[in-house]
Each structure stands twice: as structure tokens, then as C-alpha cells.
Design an enzyme around this catalytic site. Sequence first.
Site, PDB file in Angstrom:
ATOM      1  N   HIS A  95      -2.172   7.655   7.023  1.00  0.00           N
ATOM      2  CA  HIS A  95      -1.150   8.520   6.403  1.00  0.00           C
ATOM      3  C   HIS A  95      -1.780   9.815   5.893  1.00  0.00           C
ATOM      4  CE1 HIS A  95       2.527   6.176   6.406  1.00  0.00           C
ATOM      5  NE2 HIS A  95       1.943   5.129   5.844  1.00  0.00           N
TER       6      HIS A  95
ATOM      7  N   GLN B  33       3.039   9.869   1.485  1.00  0.00           N
ATOM      8  CA  GLN B  33       4.380   9.273   1.536  1.00  0.00           C
ATOM      9  C   GLN B  33       5.259   9.694   0.360  1.00  0.00           C
ATOM     10  OE1 GLN B  33       2.527   5.221   2.220  1.00  0.00           O
ATOM     11  NE2 GLN B  33       4.472   4.967   3.288  1.00  0.00           N
TER      12      GLN B  33
ATOM     13  N   CYS C 128       5.799  -0.557   6.844  1.00  0.00           N
ATOM     14  CA  CYS C 128       5.471   0.684   6.130  1.00  0.00           C
ATOM     15  C   CYS C 128       6.678   1.096   5.308  1.00  0.00           C
ATOM     16  CB  CYS C 128       5.132   1.767   7.147  1.00  0.00           C
ATOM     17  SG  CYS C 128       4.736   3.361   6.406  1.00  0.00           S
ATOM     18  N   LEU C 129       6.448   1.496   4.067  1.00  0.00           N
ATOM     19  CA  LEU C 129       7.573   1.893   3.211  1.00  0.00           C
ATOM     20  C   LEU C 129       8.309   3.119   3.760  1.00  0.00           C
ATOM     21  CD1 LEU C 129       5.989   1.318  -0.330  1.00  0.00           C
ATOM     22  CD2 LEU C 129       7.674  -0.114   0.849  1.00  0.00           C
TER      23      LEU C 129
ATOM     24  N   GLY D 285       0.836  -1.188   0.000  1.00  0.00           N
ATOM     25  CA  GLY D 285       0.000   0.000   0.000  1.00  0.00           C
ATOM     26  C   GLY D 285       0.872   1.239   0.000  1.00  0.00           C
TER      27      GLY D 285
ATOM     28  N   HIS E 103      -4.466   1.671   7.470  1.00  0.00           N
ATOM     29  CA  HIS E 103      -3.091   2.166   7.599  1.00  0.00           C
ATOM     30  C   HIS E 103      -2.845   3.327   6.615  1.00  0.00           C
ATOM     31  CE1 HIS E 103       1.459   1.278   7.895  1.00  0.00           C
ATOM     32  NE2 HIS E 103       1.355   2.111   6.883  1.00  0.00           N
ATOM     33  N   GLU E 104      -3.252   3.130   5.359  1.00  0.00           N
ATOM     34  CA  GLU E 104      -3.007   4.178   4.347  1.00  0.00           C
ATOM     35  C   GLU E 104      -3.863   5.408   4.615  1.00  0.00           C
ATOM     36  OE1 GLU E 104      -0.406   3.661   2.817  1.00  0.00           O
ATOM     37  OE2 GLU E 104      -0.322   1.491   3.040  1.00  0.00           O
TER      38      GLU E 104
HETATM   39 NI    NI Z   1       2.661   3.204   5.661  1.00  0.00          NI
END
Ligand code: NI
Length: 167
Positions: free
Chosen positions: A137, A51, A91-92, A46, A133-134
Site C-alpha cells: 500500500h 488507506q 483488504c479494508l 492491518g 501487504h501493508e
Molecule cells: Ni490492504
Amino acid sequence: MSTLAILEFPDPRLRTVAAPVTVFDAELKQFVADMYETMYAANGVGLAATQVNVHKRVLVADMSDDRNAPLALINPEILEKDGQQVYQEGCLSFPGIYADVTRALRVKVRAQDVDGKEILIEVEGPLAVCIQHEMDHLAGKVFVDYLSPLKRGMLLKRMEKQRKASA
Ligand code: NI
């Protein structure tokens, strides 16, 4: 298409609250295509626009094993949620660290697609985790915010160590 640079914690830009998308044009389609490319290139499941330092309510996800179930949600809103699940999240923006987070098991989400058409979906399990989660962000929140200060400190120290080792 091109891959976009991913912000890494503790970059303060990850705390920006995203604004709603109001224009559904070719530029938005290109941006979503670039987000997919960035997510797949990084082996992520995701990615939120936040991000990649674009502060608009856009997220992409693909929780499938074969990486062939892309989902893009524009202006997502959670209409209903129920149940509870604990899932080990990564998470990236936090390379190399993972932690258990408790979230709703099922969510009903209203969003728009890249053409502005309404999408109404009910998801559960890992995809429900991913969307929550996204969406965090997009509100300037990150998954370590849910951890105890002790656990969070430990993980961030580990991330810092790994970053130095690979630099
Ligand atoms: Ni993330």
C-alpha cells in the site's frame, strides 16, 4: 482518538507512493493511535497510512486472535525474504472480497517505532503476509494487482455489486 475514513478501491489516491517519515513528534503518535483505532473498529488485521489518505510510510498490524498484539512500523524496509506461501487476503479498501496471493514466507524487516528507534524483526506466516501487504500500500500497490486480469475483473464486479446492494 478518532477513527479515520478508509479509501476504497478504485480511489486513485490508493496509488500514491508514500514519503518517509522524518519527524517523530506528538502528531505522529496521535496519528498511529488513530490508525489503531480505525483498524480495530473495522475489524482489520492491518492498515497502511495510504488507506486513510496520509501519504507517509506508516503501517499498523495486529494478527493476534485476541487483538492485543499491536505493531506499528514507521519507514519499514524488507532486508531479506525467503520461502513462499499462499494466503487468502482481504483488504479494508476492498470490502467483502478475498483472494489467494503468493508472497514470501519469511521476511526480515527494519523499521522505526513512533519514537524513531530502530526495530529489527523477523516474522513468518500470516504476520509476514500482513506486513508485505501493508508495505505494498505504501508503494501504491494493492493485492488485486497480483491476480490475473480475469480473476481481478470477477472480484471487482462482485465488490461493485455488493456496494450497490448495501447503498
Ligand atoms: Ni490492504
